[in-house]
Design a protein around this motif. Structure first.
Motif, PDB file in Angstrom:
ATOM      1  N   LEU A  35     -42.922  91.682  37.039  1.00 54.58           N
ATOM      2  CA  LEU A  35     -42.027  92.835  37.025  1.00 54.58           C
ATOM      3  C   LEU A  35     -41.124  92.688  35.809  1.00 54.58           C
ATOM      4  N   ARG A  36     -40.465  93.775  35.421  1.00 53.39           N
ATOM      5  CA  ARG A  36     -39.590  93.703  34.261  1.00 53.39           C
ATOM      6  C   ARG A  36     -38.336  94.521  34.506  1.00 53.39           C
ATOM      7  N   GLN A  37     -37.323  94.197  33.746  1.00 53.43           N
ATOM      8  CA  GLN A  37     -36.041  94.853  33.926  1.00 53.43           C
ATOM      9  C   GLN A  37     -35.319  94.964  32.599  1.00 53.43           C
ATOM     10  N   THR A  38     -34.728  96.136  32.385  1.00 54.10           N
ATOM     11  CA  THR A  38     -33.876  96.369  31.228  1.00 54.10           C
ATOM     12  C   THR A  38     -32.454  96.616  31.727  1.00 54.10           C
ATOM     13  N   PRO A  39     -31.457  96.400  30.863  1.00 55.28           N
ATOM     14  CA  PRO A  39     -30.063  96.546  31.293  1.00 55.28           C
ATOM     15  C   PRO A  39     -29.772  97.920  31.891  1.00 55.28           C
ATOM     16  N   GLY A  40     -29.146  97.914  33.023  1.00 55.59           N
ATOM     17  CA  GLY A  40     -28.750  99.153  33.663  1.00 55.59           C
ATOM     18  C   GLY A  40     -29.832  99.820  34.479  1.00 55.59           C
ATOM     19  N   GLU A  42     -33.269  99.421  37.337  1.00 53.34           N
ATOM     20  CA  GLU A  42     -33.819  98.606  38.402  1.00 53.34           C
ATOM     21  C   GLU A  42     -35.054  97.847  37.898  1.00 53.34           C
ATOM     22  N   ARG A  43     -35.328  96.747  38.563  1.00 49.68           N
ATOM     23  CA  ARG A  43     -36.524  95.978  38.235  1.00 49.68           C
ATOM     24  C   ARG A  43     -37.752  96.820  38.587  1.00 49.68           C
ATOM     25  N   GLU A  44     -38.708  96.870  37.669  1.00 44.72           N
ATOM     26  CA  GLU A  44     -39.884  97.704  37.902  1.00 44.72           C
ATOM     27  C   GLU A  44     -41.163  96.880  37.887  1.00 44.72           C
ATOM     28  N   PHE A  45     -42.099  97.323  38.672  1.00 44.05           N
ATOM     29  CA  PHE A  45     -43.404  96.687  38.773  1.00 44.05           C
ATOM     30  C   PHE A  45     -44.192  96.858  37.481  1.00 44.05           C
ATOM     31  N   VAL A  46     -44.879  95.810  37.052  1.00 42.48           N
ATOM     32  CA  VAL A  46     -45.727  95.852  35.869  1.00 42.48           C
ATOM     33  C   VAL A  46     -47.199  95.609  36.235  1.00 42.48           C
ATOM     34  N   ALA A  47     -47.460  94.490  36.895  1.00 44.58           N
ATOM     35  CA  ALA A  47     -48.841  94.122  37.211  1.00 44.58           C
ATOM     36  C   ALA A  47     -48.846  93.151  38.377  1.00 44.58           C
ATOM     37  N   GLU A  87     -40.753 100.233  23.983  1.00 39.65           N
ATOM     38  CA  GLU A  87     -40.358 100.473  25.373  1.00 39.65           C
ATOM     39  C   GLU A  87     -40.818  99.387  26.331  1.00 39.65           C
ATOM     40  N   ASP A  88     -41.608  98.434  25.845  1.00 39.41           N
ATOM     41  CA  ASP A  88     -41.977  97.275  26.655  1.00 39.41           C
ATOM     42  C   ASP A  88     -40.892  96.189  26.617  1.00 39.41           C
ATOM     43  N   THR A  89     -39.896  96.382  25.782  1.00 39.82           N
ATOM     44  CA  THR A  89     -38.802  95.423  25.695  1.00 39.82           C
ATOM     45  C   THR A  89     -38.091  95.314  27.040  1.00 39.82           C
ATOM     46  N   ALA A  90     -37.987  94.085  27.551  1.00 42.67           N
ATOM     47  CA  ALA A  90     -37.385  93.856  28.869  1.00 42.67           C
ATOM     48  C   ALA A  90     -37.366  92.362  29.143  1.00 42.67           C
ATOM     49  N   VAL A  91     -36.697  92.006  30.217  1.00 38.27           N
ATOM     50  CA  VAL A  91     -36.839  90.662  30.773  1.00 38.27           C
ATOM     51  C   VAL A  91     -37.979  90.719  31.778  1.00 38.27           C
ATOM     52  N   GLY A 118     -39.342  83.919  39.482  1.00 37.35           N
ATOM     53  CA  GLY A 118     -39.053  83.101  38.318  1.00 37.35           C
ATOM     54  C   GLY A 118     -37.745  83.554  37.697  1.00 37.35           C
ATOM     55  N   GLN A 119     -37.279  82.819  36.697  1.00 40.68           N
ATOM     56  CA  GLN A 119     -35.964  83.092  36.128  1.00 40.68           C
ATOM     57  C   GLN A 119     -35.985  84.207  35.092  1.00 40.68           C
ATOM     58  N   GLY A 120     -37.155  84.640  34.658  1.00 44.24           N
ATOM     59  CA  GLY A 120     -37.241  85.704  33.676  1.00 44.24           C
ATOM     60  C   GLY A 120     -37.369  85.183  32.260  1.00 44.24           C
ATOM     61  N   THR A 121     -38.111  85.918  31.460  1.00 43.57           N
ATOM     62  CA  THR A 121     -38.251  85.587  30.042  1.00 43.57           C
ATOM     63  C   THR A 121     -38.138  86.882  29.239  1.00 43.57           C
ATOM     64  N   GLN A 122     -37.346  86.843  28.177  1.00 40.82           N
ATOM     65  CA  GLN A 122     -37.063  88.038  27.380  1.00 40.82           C
ATOM     66  C   GLN A 122     -38.223  88.333  26.439  1.00 40.82           C
ATOM     67  N   VAL A 123     -38.674  89.571  26.470  1.00 41.54           N
ATOM     68  CA  VAL A 123     -39.672  90.065  25.522  1.00 41.54           C
ATOM     69  C   VAL A 123     -39.031  91.209  24.752  1.00 41.54           C
ATOM     70  N   THR A 124     -38.992  91.087  23.441  1.00 46.69           N
ATOM     71  CA  THR A 124     -38.387  92.106  22.596  1.00 46.69           C
ATOM     72  C   THR A 124     -39.419  92.598  21.597  1.00 46.69           C
TER      73      THR A 124
END
Length: 127
Positions: A35-40, A42-47, A87-91, A118-124
């Motif tokens: 899942l991924r999340q951007t500031p502001g 909600e966490r969204e499903f990816v795969a 637009e794929d930029t997210a944690v 997991g703790q999350g990893t930033q993808v920019t």
């Protein structure tokens, strides 16, 4: 415990693979997901992938570009991302869900389904 890694900065159109390794326990019978999340937002499903690997789902925006996989021997799941867009930029978070009734075809997609994160990893992705 789930440990995500592999994030970073990539140009639009590029590729990146993020990994999620489990330690302290195994998730062989669990459905696994990214899942991924951007500031502001909600966490969204990816795969997501079922525990037997036979059922996979992707959100529409990544279909055909992202591939989820799991290596149970290494207790690790992966998300291979291609043709990345800004637009794929997210944690990106990995997560594990206990399947109801032990179903090996269970594919978890909603944030409330997961019991381990997991703790999350930033993808920019730069344009």
């Amino acid at each position: 415990q789930l440990q995500a890694s592999g994030g970073g900065l990539v140009q639009a159109g590029g590729s990146m693979r993020v990994s999620c390794a489990a330690s302290g326990r195994t998730y062989l019978t669990y459905g696994m997901a990214w899942l991924r999340q951007t500031p502001g937002k909600e966490r969204e499903f990816v795969a997501a992938m079922s525990s037997d690997g036979g059922s996979i789902r992707y959100t529409d925006s990544v279909q055909g570009r992202f591939t989820i996989s799991r290596d149970d021997a290494k207790n690790t799941i992966y998300l291979q991302m291609r043709n990345l867009k800004p637009e794929d930029t997210a944690v990106y978070f990995c997560a594990a869900a206990r399947p109801p009734f032990g179903s090996r075809r269970y594919v978890p997609t909603t944030p409330g389904a997961f019991e381990s994160w997991g703790q999350g990893t930033q993808v920019t992705v730069s344009s």
